[in-house]
Each structure stands twice: as C-alpha cells, then as structure tokens.
Design a protein around this motif. Sequence first.
Motif, mmCIF file in Angstrom:
data_model
loop_
_atom_site.group_PDB
_atom_site.id
_atom_site.type_symbol
_atom_site.label_atom_id
_atom_site.label_comp_id
_atom_site.label_asym_id
_atom_site.label_seq_id
_atom_site.Cartn_x
_atom_site.Cartn_y
_atom_site.Cartn_z
ATOM 1 N N SER A 5 1.061 -1.369 0.130
ATOM 2 C CA SER A 5 0.446 0.012 -0.263
ATOM 3 C C SER A 5 0.543 1.198 0.009
ATOM 4 C CB SER A 5 -1.051 -0.311 0.999
ATOM 5 O OG SER A 5 -1.974 1.121 1.321
ATOM 6 N N ASP A 6 1.713 1.210 1.125
ATOM 7 C CA ASP A 6 2.621 2.771 0.770
ATOM 8 C C ASP A 6 3.869 3.042 -0.651
ATOM 9 O OD1 ASP A 6 2.296 2.714 3.808
ATOM 10 O OD2 ASP A 6 4.352 1.500 3.704
ATOM 11 N N LEU A 10 3.032 6.058 -3.656
ATOM 12 C CA LEU A 10 3.876 6.520 -3.443
ATOM 13 C C LEU A 10 3.119 8.044 -4.576
ATOM 14 C CD1 LEU A 10 7.665 4.668 -4.563
ATOM 15 C CD2 LEU A 10 6.934 6.115 -2.638
ATOM 16 N N ASN A 11 4.138 9.311 -4.345
ATOM 17 C CA ASN A 11 3.807 10.774 -4.492
ATOM 18 C C ASN A 11 4.963 10.904 -5.324
ATOM 19 O OD1 ASN A 11 3.167 13.744 -5.563
ATOM 20 N ND2 ASN A 11 3.185 14.674 -3.409
#
Length: 356
Positions: A5-6, A10-11
């Motif tokens: 999920s991280d 991600l941006n």
Amino acid sequence: MARLSDLFNLNLSDVTKKTIVEYIWVGGSGRDLRSKARTLPGPVTDPSKLPKWNFDGSSTEQAPGEDSEVILYPQAIFRDPFRRGNHILAMCDCYTPTGDPIPTNKRHAAAKIFSHPDVVAEGPWFGIEQEYTLLQKDVSWPLGWPVGGFPGPQGPYYCGVGADKAFGRDIVDAHYKACLYAGINISGVNGEVMPGQWEFQVGPAVGISAGDQLWVARYILERITEVAGAVLSFDPKPIPGDWNGAGAHSNYSTKSMREEGGYDVIKKAIEKLRLRHKDHIAAYGEGNERRLTGKHETADINTFSWGVANRGASIRVGRDTEKAGKGYFEDRRPASNMDPYVVTSMIAETTLLWKP
C-alpha cells in the motif's frame, strides 16, 4: 500488504516530473474496457498533445493476427484518482494504421453527429442513470445475498440504509469520490430496487462528452471493484424472475426544449422516437428483451409509450417539465450495458436531423 500500500501510494511529484498516462479504450465486445499505461516526460492537459499509441488488436478481437496493430487516438483527459498527482486517464478510440476507424469504434460516428451544425446549435444535454449490480467474486451471485439463496422480497432496498438492506456502499462511495476527483460530472448515487444493485448518474454533459464521461466512470468503477474483490455486472437482467433489471435511463434536452414553448418541441421529438422505436431498441443494449417486459418499472419492448411521471412508459416526462412547459424527458429503454456513444448520438440524430 501495508508495504504494498505504501508503494502504491507513492507521491512521485516529489522526485520526478514524469507523468503516467493510462490509455483506455472499448474492447472488441463493445462492452469490455481495456487499458495500458505509458510514461511521458511531463504533465499534459490537452488530449491532442498526447502521442497516439498502439495495441495488439488480435488479443481484444479487434484485428486479425496477421495484421494486428490498432492505433489509439486520445480524445479526452481525466485526472487519475488511483495514481493522483499529475497522472491522467485518457479515453481513446481506435483506428487502423491508415487512419480509418475500426468497426468497434462507435465514438467516431457519434462525433460526426455531434459536430453537425444543426446539432451544435441545439446544445444537446444528457444525463445518464447508470444502474449496475455488484456480485460476489467466487460465486457470481449478488453482493449481500445468501449463497445459493435469496434475500427478502424487493421493497426495503431502494435507497435503503442498514447492513441488511445496503450491500457494497463502501464501493459506491469510493467510486463517487473518485469520479469527482477525476473531473467527471457525476451528479449522484443511490441504492436500487434489487439488493446488491446501485446507480450513479453522469450529467448534465453536452454532446460527445456524455459518452466519454460515462465510459471513464465505468472504468473507474471496474478498477475499484477489482481492488475490493467484487465483480461488476452491467447485465440488464442479472437475476431472472421477480427482480428488477438494470437500465441506463437517458435524460435529454435541447436548447429549444429548455426555452419557452419547449414542451411542444419535446412532444414532437417523442413522436420521432416513436416512429423509430425498433431502430432504437436494436441499438439500446444486448439482452434488453429480458429486461423490457412491461413489469418492474419497464415498458414492453415491442410497444412504444410515453407519459408524464410514468415509470412504466418508454419515455417519461417529469411533472416539473409539464408544469413549466419546458425542460427535458427521459428515455427509459436503454439497457445498463448500452454504449453511450451509440445511444446519445442516436437520440440526437433522430430528434434533430432525421426527417420522417
């Protein structure tokens, strides 16, 4: 799963100006959606600035294996609610390498109708009520229904609230917000008469944009159900028997209908639709004969009818329209699996261009 999920969230704008574009198109059945992603050097806000791309049409039933290349022409851009940032979704239509629209490209013909001067002058507005059914993944049975069994009779489920009446609201609300994020003019959602069945409305949208927005809204819903582990069905009669089917009621108005004296224009348009009833039915979705039975808030498929506030008619005119003497009407015949490019352009062509 937390690590995945991280990474998913991600941006990328912190580290690169590159933009991911998800190219979306309608597959060979005319009802399935396909997509694939591509990286571009930076943000794009105009579909004409996106490069054309290609795909293997032999794998989507859109080209023979010995000459399988199909070209994607980006036509409309939306913000990507999954990747966010500067990333976008691009609704495309499909052409041969020589620039001819392939047979499953219904957008091309619709765009011709919507660019006709007589149609442009009337500024046709559409509002499409898209009904759909959520199914349990492994058993293809509606969400919330006991496996191999049935819930209580219809009645408490329409716009219902509660764990025993509303099944899949998390999916519905996620879709609602994702469409707003994308820039789709989604105007509402509600639970439908059959449990596990829902509706969202797209519009008002002008001309060809109604088809673009509805197809991308369907794509976003398909992606959300993929994540949720549910199956999305646009079958117009997913459960036989005493259960409501699923339609795509199409609300329509023109400039003349919205102005003083518009009610007379509406009645003339409805008469044109009556004369071409069989042609419209043939183009209004596969399996629609299982839904249009004259029961469960539908008209019989073989009989054209219209009425004020009558949900058992082919065409419904609202009380507000009758009272104001102007407004819009609702074509209740299209099935949930209809192609919005076909339906919207056909309504416009019949009411504005066709001479009986």
